[in-house]
Design a protein around this motif. Structure first.
Motif, short mmCIF file in Angstrom:
data_model
loop_
_atom_site.label_atom_id
_atom_site.label_comp_id
_atom_site.label_asym_id
_atom_site.label_seq_id
_atom_site.Cartn_x
_atom_site.Cartn_y
_atom_site.Cartn_z
N LEU A 158 40.60 35.60 31.91
CA LEU A 158 40.93 36.58 32.94
C LEU A 158 41.22 35.87 34.25
O LEU A 158 40.57 34.88 34.58
CB LEU A 158 39.79 37.56 33.13
N GLY A 182 43.56 40.59 30.45
CA GLY A 182 42.84 41.34 29.44
C GLY A 182 43.74 41.65 28.24
O GLY A 182 44.94 41.37 28.26
N GLU A 229 43.38 41.92 38.93
CA GLU A 229 43.01 41.20 37.72
C GLU A 229 44.15 41.22 36.70
O GLU A 229 44.99 42.12 36.70
CB GLU A 229 41.77 41.83 37.05
N SER A 230 44.15 40.23 35.83
CA SER A 230 45.08 40.18 34.71
C SER A 230 44.46 39.36 33.59
O SER A 230 43.44 38.69 33.80
CB SER A 230 46.41 39.57 35.15
N CYS A 268 42.12 36.56 38.56
CA CYS A 268 42.02 37.50 39.67
C CYS A 268 42.63 36.85 40.89
O CYS A 268 42.16 35.79 41.33
CB CYS A 268 40.57 37.86 39.92
N THR A 285 40.60 45.20 34.36
CA THR A 285 41.47 44.88 33.24
C THR A 285 40.68 45.10 31.94
O THR A 285 39.52 44.69 31.84
CB THR A 285 42.01 43.44 33.33
N GLN A 286 41.31 45.75 30.97
CA GLN A 286 40.61 46.11 29.75
C GLN A 286 40.55 44.93 28.79
O GLN A 286 41.57 44.28 28.52
CB GLN A 286 41.34 47.27 29.06
N TYR A 305 36.00 43.76 35.97
CA TYR A 305 36.36 43.87 37.38
C TYR A 305 36.05 42.59 38.12
O TYR A 305 34.96 42.03 37.96
CB TYR A 305 35.60 45.02 38.04
#
Length: 116
Positions: free
Chosen positions: A19, A8, A5-6, A21, A110-111, A93
């Motif tokens: 987001l 965030g 993932e990216s 994935c 990813t937060q 997620y």
């Protein structure tokens, strides 16, 4: 199957994030389902959005604000998040299920933090 993932980060209330994935080792075109879940501190992981056998589903808390989509050619899954609220703060997620009998494969998360 591996998922990464990216996208965030920190966003203000009312803002937007997208987001992404990337899925490798398995085709999302022929998969049973893909989706996004999230886990806030001290809370259980919850389903946010999914595409299973062509049917899209959203948690009530994000309906009208979040949109899940996928690009079969790129093997990517996306979560467009708008009108963000503080309660959307969580680790998000991405997951993939290859067929009905399989277990889900998960990304590392990813937060997403929504705060002024």
């Amino acid at each position: 199957v591996q998922l990464v993932e990216s996208g965030g980060g920190l966003e203000q209330p009312g803002g937007s994030l997208r987001l992404s994935c990337v899925v490798s080792g398995g085709s999302i075109f022929s998969s049973y389902g893909v989706g996004w879940s999230r886990q806030a501190p001290g809370k259980q992981r919850e389903l946010v959005a999914s595409i299973i056998s062509g049917t899209t589903m959203y948690a009530d808390s994000v309906k009208g604000r979040f949109t899940i989509s996928k690009d079969n050619a790129k093997n990517m899954v996306y979560l467009e998040m708008k009108s963000l609220k503080a309660e959307d703060t969580a680790v998000y997620y991405c997951w993939h299920i290859s067929d009905r009998a399989a277990l889900a494969s998960w990304g590392q998360g990813t937060q997403v933090t929504v705060s002024s």
